[in-house]
Design a protein around this motif. Structure first.
Motif, PDB file in Angstrom:
ATOM      1  N   UNK A  21      36.611  24.145  40.340  1.00  0.00           N
ATOM      2  CA  UNK A  21      38.007  23.466  40.816  1.00  0.00           C
ATOM      3  C   UNK A  21      38.703  24.764  41.501  1.00  0.00           C
ATOM      4  N   UNK A  22      38.951  25.911  41.103  1.00  0.00           N
ATOM      5  CA  UNK A  22      39.755  26.808  41.499  1.00  0.00           C
ATOM      6  C   UNK A  22      39.162  27.486  42.863  1.00  0.00           C
ATOM      7  N   UNK A  23      37.691  27.302  42.998  1.00  0.00           N
ATOM      8  CA  UNK A  23      37.030  27.857  44.189  1.00  0.00           C
ATOM      9  C   UNK A  23      37.478  26.778  45.384  1.00  0.00           C
ATOM     10  N   UNK A  24      37.186  25.458  45.075  1.00  0.00           N
ATOM     11  CA  UNK A  24      38.009  24.357  46.137  1.00  0.00           C
ATOM     12  C   UNK A  24      39.442  24.788  46.553  1.00  0.00           C
ATOM     13  N   UNK A  25      40.186  24.728  45.291  1.00  0.00           N
ATOM     14  CA  UNK A  25      41.917  24.878  45.446  1.00  0.00           C
ATOM     15  C   UNK A  25      42.219  25.989  46.237  1.00  0.00           C
ATOM     16  N   UNK A  26      41.750  27.094  45.983  1.00  0.00           N
ATOM     17  CA  UNK A  26      42.230  28.297  46.639  1.00  0.00           C
ATOM     18  C   UNK A  26      41.158  28.757  47.619  1.00  0.00           C
ATOM     19  N   UNK A  27      40.120  28.001  47.867  1.00  0.00           N
ATOM     20  CA  UNK A  27      39.274  28.528  48.902  1.00  0.00           C
ATOM     21  C   UNK A  27      38.846  30.049  48.806  1.00  0.00           C
ATOM     22  N   UNK A  56      36.842  35.820  39.666  1.00  0.00           N
ATOM     23  CA  UNK A  56      37.388  35.016  40.717  1.00  0.00           C
ATOM     24  C   UNK A  56      38.432  35.831  41.742  1.00  0.00           C
ATOM     25  N   UNK A  57      38.050  35.479  42.857  1.00  0.00           N
ATOM     26  CA  UNK A  57      39.034  36.434  43.991  1.00  0.00           C
ATOM     27  C   UNK A  57      39.279  35.584  45.007  1.00  0.00           C
ATOM     28  N   UNK A  58      40.396  35.516  45.504  1.00  0.00           N
ATOM     29  CA  UNK A  58      40.878  34.964  46.938  1.00  0.00           C
ATOM     30  C   UNK A  58      41.970  35.844  47.546  1.00  0.00           C
ATOM     31  N   UNK A  59      41.709  36.576  48.446  1.00  0.00           N
ATOM     32  CA  UNK A  59      42.750  37.857  48.560  1.00  0.00           C
ATOM     33  C   UNK A  59      43.275  38.463  47.569  1.00  0.00           C
ATOM     34  N   UNK A  60      44.432  38.580  47.535  1.00  0.00           N
ATOM     35  CA  UNK A  60      45.273  39.368  46.403  1.00  0.00           C
ATOM     36  C   UNK A  60      45.089  38.763  45.218  1.00  0.00           C
ATOM     37  N   UNK A  61      44.710  37.171  45.202  1.00  0.00           N
ATOM     38  CA  UNK A  61      44.540  36.741  43.729  1.00  0.00           C
ATOM     39  C   UNK A  61      43.396  36.990  42.947  1.00  0.00           C
ATOM     40  N   UNK A  62      43.464  37.418  41.714  1.00  0.00           N
ATOM     41  CA  UNK A  62      42.086  37.948  41.020  1.00  0.00           C
ATOM     42  C   UNK A  62      42.265  37.625  39.860  1.00  0.00           C
ATOM     43  N   UNK A  63      41.560  36.997  38.995  1.00  0.00           N
ATOM     44  CA  UNK A  63      41.554  36.611  37.554  1.00  0.00           C
ATOM     45  C   UNK A  63      39.940  36.469  37.027  1.00  0.00           C
ATOM     46  N   UNK A  64      39.925  36.558  35.722  1.00  0.00           N
ATOM     47  CA  UNK A  64      38.541  36.793  34.853  1.00  0.00           C
ATOM     48  C   UNK A  64      38.581  35.396  34.172  1.00  0.00           C
ATOM     49  N   UNK A  65      37.497  34.878  33.777  1.00  0.00           N
ATOM     50  CA  UNK A  65      37.226  33.580  33.028  1.00  0.00           C
ATOM     51  C   UNK A  65      36.384  33.754  32.088  1.00  0.00           C
ATOM     52  N   UNK A  66      36.469  32.923  30.875  1.00  0.00           N
ATOM     53  CA  UNK A  66      35.387  32.871  29.990  1.00  0.00           C
ATOM     54  C   UNK A  66      35.583  31.701  28.976  1.00  0.00           C
ATOM     55  N   UNK A  67      34.489  31.080  28.477  1.00  0.00           N
ATOM     56  CA  UNK A  67      34.397  30.216  27.448  1.00  0.00           C
ATOM     57  C   UNK A  67      34.699  30.736  26.228  1.00  0.00           C
ATOM     58  N   UNK A  68      35.214  30.058  25.093  1.00  0.00           N
ATOM     59  CA  UNK A  68      35.204  30.479  23.828  1.00  0.00           C
ATOM     60  C   UNK A  68      34.057  30.391  23.179  1.00  0.00           C
TER      61      UNK A  68
END
Length: 136
Positions: A21-27, A56-68
């Motif tokens: 989803x974030x890949x689509x939203x933020x390209x 995940x990265x898009x320009x200066x936007x960077x965050x990490x993700x995991x499941x519980x």
């Protein structure tokens, strides 16, 4: 510290869906993705396809993700933490020592299977801090 704090988003089994989803939203771009089943970590069969870590990265936007992990549901307050990357064992030890005095230690400072020294602490204000020093 090496850089700014990095947001770490936690999901209840749908991290892959969120990343797409974030890949689509933020390209943007999914830089890395690893499941519990791919990690050198004892994992029950129902967790094998859950995400243990992704970036995940898009320009200066960077965050990490995991499941519980199964049986540890996402709740308000535990679904986002801030990751601090340290430059030395001494610097991570100092912050851990200062932070854990008035905090709840969720994971003690220890060596990890990903080659880092790591701890997870929830401070007295309810903020969760992931402390990480990658050994080189």
């Amino acid at each position: 510290m090496k850089k700014q704090a990095t947001p770490y988003l936690t999901f209840n089994g749908n991290a892959k869906e969120a990343l797409n989803y974030y890949q689509k939203v933020f390209d943007g771009e999914i830089l890395a993705i690893q499941t519990f089943g791919e990690a050198d970590y004892p994992t029950p069969p129902e967790a094998e396809n859950r995400i243990i870590h992704a970036q995940f990265k898009k320009d200066a936007l960077f965050f990490m993700v995991s499941d519980t992990f199964p049986g540890q549901p996402v709740e308000t307050g535990n679904h986002i933490s801030l990751v601090l990357e340290f430059e030395s064992e001494a610097s991570i030890q100092k912050v851990y020592d200062n932070l854990h005095q008035e905090s709840k230690v969720l994971m003690k400072l220890q060596d990890t299977f990903w080659g880092a020294k790591y701890a997870k602490v929830k401070d007295k204000f309810g903020i969760v801090w992931d402390l990480n020093f990658t050994k080189e």
